[in-house]
Design an enzyme around this catalytic site. Structure first.
Site, PDB file in Angstrom:
ATOM      1  N   GLY A 105       0.809  -1.211   0.000  1.00 49.06           N
ATOM      2  CA  GLY A 105       0.000   0.000   0.000  1.00 49.06           C
ATOM      3  C   GLY A 105       0.845   1.264   0.000  1.00 49.06           C
ATOM      4  O   GLY A 105       1.714   1.455  -0.840  1.00 49.06           O
ATOM      5  N   ARG A 143       9.670   3.422  -4.539  1.00 56.81           N
ATOM      6  CA  ARG A 143       9.787   2.323  -5.485  1.00 56.81           C
ATOM      7  C   ARG A 143       9.348   2.746  -6.885  1.00 56.81           C
ATOM      8  O   ARG A 143       9.904   2.265  -7.888  1.00 56.81           O
ATOM      9  CB  ARG A 143       8.989   1.109  -4.998  1.00 56.81           C
ATOM     10  CG  ARG A 143       7.498   1.332  -4.729  1.00 56.81           C
ATOM     11  CD  ARG A 143       6.931   0.138  -3.990  1.00 56.81           C
ATOM     12  NE  ARG A 143       5.490   0.153  -3.806  1.00 56.81           N
ATOM     13  CZ  ARG A 143       4.863   0.723  -2.786  1.00 56.81           C
ATOM     14  NH1 ARG A 143       5.568   1.361  -1.852  1.00 56.81           N
ATOM     15  NH2 ARG A 143       3.543   0.662  -2.682  1.00 56.81           N
ATOM     16  N   GLU A 170      -0.151   3.946  -4.621  1.00 55.39           N
ATOM     17  CA  GLU A 170      -0.845   2.657  -4.622  1.00 55.39           C
ATOM     18  C   GLU A 170      -2.129   2.757  -3.795  1.00 55.39           C
ATOM     19  O   GLU A 170      -2.313   3.683  -3.003  1.00 55.39           O
ATOM     20  CB  GLU A 170       0.096   1.580  -4.057  1.00 55.39           C
ATOM     21  CG  GLU A 170      -0.496   0.185  -3.876  1.00 55.39           C
ATOM     22  CD  GLU A 170      -1.001  -0.420  -5.168  1.00 55.39           C
ATOM     23  OE1 GLU A 170      -2.024   0.081  -5.702  1.00 55.39           O
ATOM     24  OE2 GLU A 170      -0.402  -1.402  -5.638  1.00 55.39           O
ATOM     25  N   ARG A 171      -2.990   1.816  -3.976  1.00 52.82           N
ATOM     26  CA  ARG A 171      -4.191   1.705  -3.141  1.00 52.82           C
ATOM     27  C   ARG A 171      -3.768   1.541  -1.683  1.00 52.82           C
ATOM     28  O   ARG A 171      -2.809   0.826  -1.369  1.00 52.82           O
ATOM     29  CB  ARG A 171      -4.982   0.488  -3.607  1.00 52.82           C
ATOM     30  CG  ARG A 171      -6.125   0.087  -2.710  1.00 52.82           C
ATOM     31  CD  ARG A 171      -6.682  -1.243  -3.213  1.00 52.82           C
ATOM     32  NE  ARG A 171      -7.684  -1.775  -2.310  1.00 52.82           N
ATOM     33  CZ  ARG A 171      -8.184  -3.004  -2.395  1.00 52.82           C
ATOM     34  NH1 ARG A 171      -7.764  -3.823  -3.349  1.00 52.82           N
ATOM     35  NH2 ARG A 171      -9.094  -3.420  -1.542  1.00 52.82           N
ATOM     36  N   TYR A 173      -4.075  -0.097   1.711  1.00 52.30           N
ATOM     37  CA  TYR A 173      -4.615  -1.380   2.158  1.00 52.30           C
ATOM     38  C   TYR A 173      -5.042  -1.381   3.620  1.00 52.30           C
ATOM     39  O   TYR A 173      -5.267  -2.450   4.198  1.00 52.30           O
ATOM     40  CB  TYR A 173      -3.603  -2.496   1.899  1.00 52.30           C
ATOM     41  CG  TYR A 173      -3.687  -3.049   0.496  1.00 52.30           C
ATOM     42  CD1 TYR A 173      -4.664  -3.980   0.154  1.00 52.30           C
ATOM     43  CD2 TYR A 173      -2.815  -2.623  -0.492  1.00 52.30           C
ATOM     44  CE1 TYR A 173      -4.756  -4.485  -1.135  1.00 52.30           C
ATOM     45  CE2 TYR A 173      -2.893  -3.117  -1.783  1.00 52.30           C
ATOM     46  CZ  TYR A 173      -3.868  -4.048  -2.101  1.00 52.30           C
ATOM     47  OH  TYR A 173      -3.961  -4.532  -3.380  1.00 52.30           O
ATOM     48  N   HIS A 265       1.680   2.357  -9.791  1.00 54.84           N
ATOM     49  CA  HIS A 265       1.439   1.119  -9.046  1.00 54.84           C
ATOM     50  C   HIS A 265       0.323   0.325  -9.703  1.00 54.84           C
ATOM     51  O   HIS A 265      -0.428   0.844 -10.544  1.00 54.84           O
ATOM     52  CB  HIS A 265       1.095   1.459  -7.590  1.00 54.84           C
ATOM     53  CG  HIS A 265       2.112   2.322  -6.933  1.00 54.84           C
ATOM     54  ND1 HIS A 265       3.127   1.815  -6.144  1.00 54.84           N
ATOM     55  CD2 HIS A 265       2.303   3.664  -6.974  1.00 54.84           C
ATOM     56  CE1 HIS A 265       3.886   2.811  -5.714  1.00 54.84           C
ATOM     57  NE2 HIS A 265       3.411   3.940  -6.208  1.00 54.84           N
ATOM     58  N   GLY A 266       0.187  -0.923  -9.275  1.00 55.78           N
ATOM     59  CA  GLY A 266      -0.782  -1.805  -9.896  1.00 55.78           C
ATOM     60  C   GLY A 266      -2.187  -1.246  -9.929  1.00 55.78           C
ATOM     61  O   GLY A 266      -2.864  -1.284 -10.965  1.00 55.78           O
TER      62      GLY A 266
END
Length: 379
Positions: A105, A143, A170-171, A173, A265-266
């Site tokens: 996350g 990253r 990123e999301r 989490y 990010h994903g």
């Protein structure tokens, strides 16, 4: 206000003629507007007389943007827009917590050595495709930033700016951040964890503000309103967070003619491709984007994706690299929450200074150069 224009004086009139003070020049050759206005003046005998004054108003010429101006960020001149725009999307290289299979996350973890290598391979693929980059957009997490930096350095483009935006993060989490994914499956069950990871609108359990990874403690977000800081996010929340950045900042950059690399990010990249390709909610939740594999989108003048025979369904974009290796990388992402391997026989005894011999099936596999984790389970 000036009175209504009167007709021009007849030729030979005894009225004083006003001196014209404005002459058209060769530069300002646009049409001018001429009007005659009656005003009081001094007649030939010294008394008051009505005279006609000629007023010429030139229409101001608007400057035309030069190619240099357009390159610096101005919108291209109408009629000179390119036939298509090209953007490169890339998920960051494998991080240390990817290797350890932990929910990451918003936690700012570095690239693993394998992720560093992936970013250099991505740079090589972009170079071989002869794609140019004018600006990099990245999240504020190292990253993603380092992935973009490595690509620029390898392509000798270190002068290209990297613009960091937290909305590309990123999301979040929530309370799962930092936990091992397989251990979380053992504790909560694969079905529940899959809902947290893969449902479109169900977020994981929220993070408390006293959590060690609470973003409100992080100086990266000192200018972000506390109301905007998430305690947990679903993919739907990521779409809502990201899309204003796309519409308000990234789209104008693309339309100005700049060629973007978006290192993110994903889940933020899934939010973007969902929008570009109009992917349904029940399909986007199953889409896996591999680490550090360049995903190229060509867009038309309306910023609609141009599909080609290289497109990777359900995407209109295409990946750069070997198809089999890309597929294995995608499968690796989907297997992150797989159950633990079954019990195995103890390993045969070996001297402490002797490494196990590699099997024939694993020899020469240059793609799987990532660090592996080997465990022995007692029967």
């Amino acid at each position: 206000p000036a009175p209504a224009p009167a007709p021009a004086p007849a030729a030979g009139s005894e009225a004083l003629k006003a001196k014209e003070t404005s002459k058209p020049t060769s530069f300002n050759a646009l049409p001018s507007v001429v009007s005659w206005y009656p005003v009081k003046g001094v007649g030939a005998g010294g008394g008051e007389a009505a005279v006609q004054v000629k007023v010429e108003t030139k229409q101001e010429e608007k400057p035309v943007a030069s190619p240099e101006t357009a390159k610096e960020g101005a919108a291209p001149v109408k009629g000179n827009e390119p036939d298509k725009y090209t953007i490169i999307l890339i998920r960051h290289g494998e991080s240390q917590w990817n290797v350890e299979n932990r929910f990451t996350g918003w936690v700012d973890v570095p690239l693993a050595p394998s992720g560093e290598a992936e970013s250099h391979r991505a740079a090589k693929a972009i170079g071989q495709e002869k794609l140019d980059i004018d600006v990099v957009y990245s999240s504020v997490l190292k990253r993603a930033i380092k992935t973009g930096m490595n690509i620029l350095e390898d392509l000798d483009l270190m002068h290209v700016p990297i613009i960091k935006r937290w909305k590309l993060n990123e999301r979040h989490y929530g309370g799962l951040q930092g936990l091992n994914k397989k251990e979380t499956v053992d504790k909560h069950g694969a079905e529940q964890v899959n809902i947290w990871r893969r449902s479109y609108d169900t977020p994981p359990p929220p993070m408390e503000e006293d959590h060690e990874f609470w973003p409100g403690k992080d100086p990266r977000y000192k200018d972000v309103s506390p109301a905007e800081l998430p305690k947990s996010e679903s993919l739907k929340d990521v779409v809502s967070r990201f899309m204003p950045l796309w519409e308000e900042e990234l789209v104008p950059e693309i339309r100005s003619g700049k060629r973007l690399l978006i290192a993110a990010h994903g889940n933020t990249l899934r939010a973007l491709v969902k929008h570009l390709d109009n992917i349904p909610e029940d399909v986007i939740t199953g889409l896996n984007i591999p680490t550090a594999v360049p995903l190229v989108y060509e867009l038309d003048k309306q910023l609609k994706p141009i599909r080609s025979d290289r497109s990777w369904a359900p995407l209109s974009g295409y990946y750069l690299g070997d198809e089999d290796e890309i597929r294995r990388a995608i499968d690796g992402v989907s297997n992150q929450t797989a159950a633990k391997p079954p019990s195995a026989e103890p390993a045969p005894a070996a001297s402490s200074d002797q490494a196990p011999a590699a099997s024939e099936s694993s020899a020469g596999k240059s793609f799987r150069s990532l660090p592996s984790v080997v465990s022995w389970y007692a029967k």
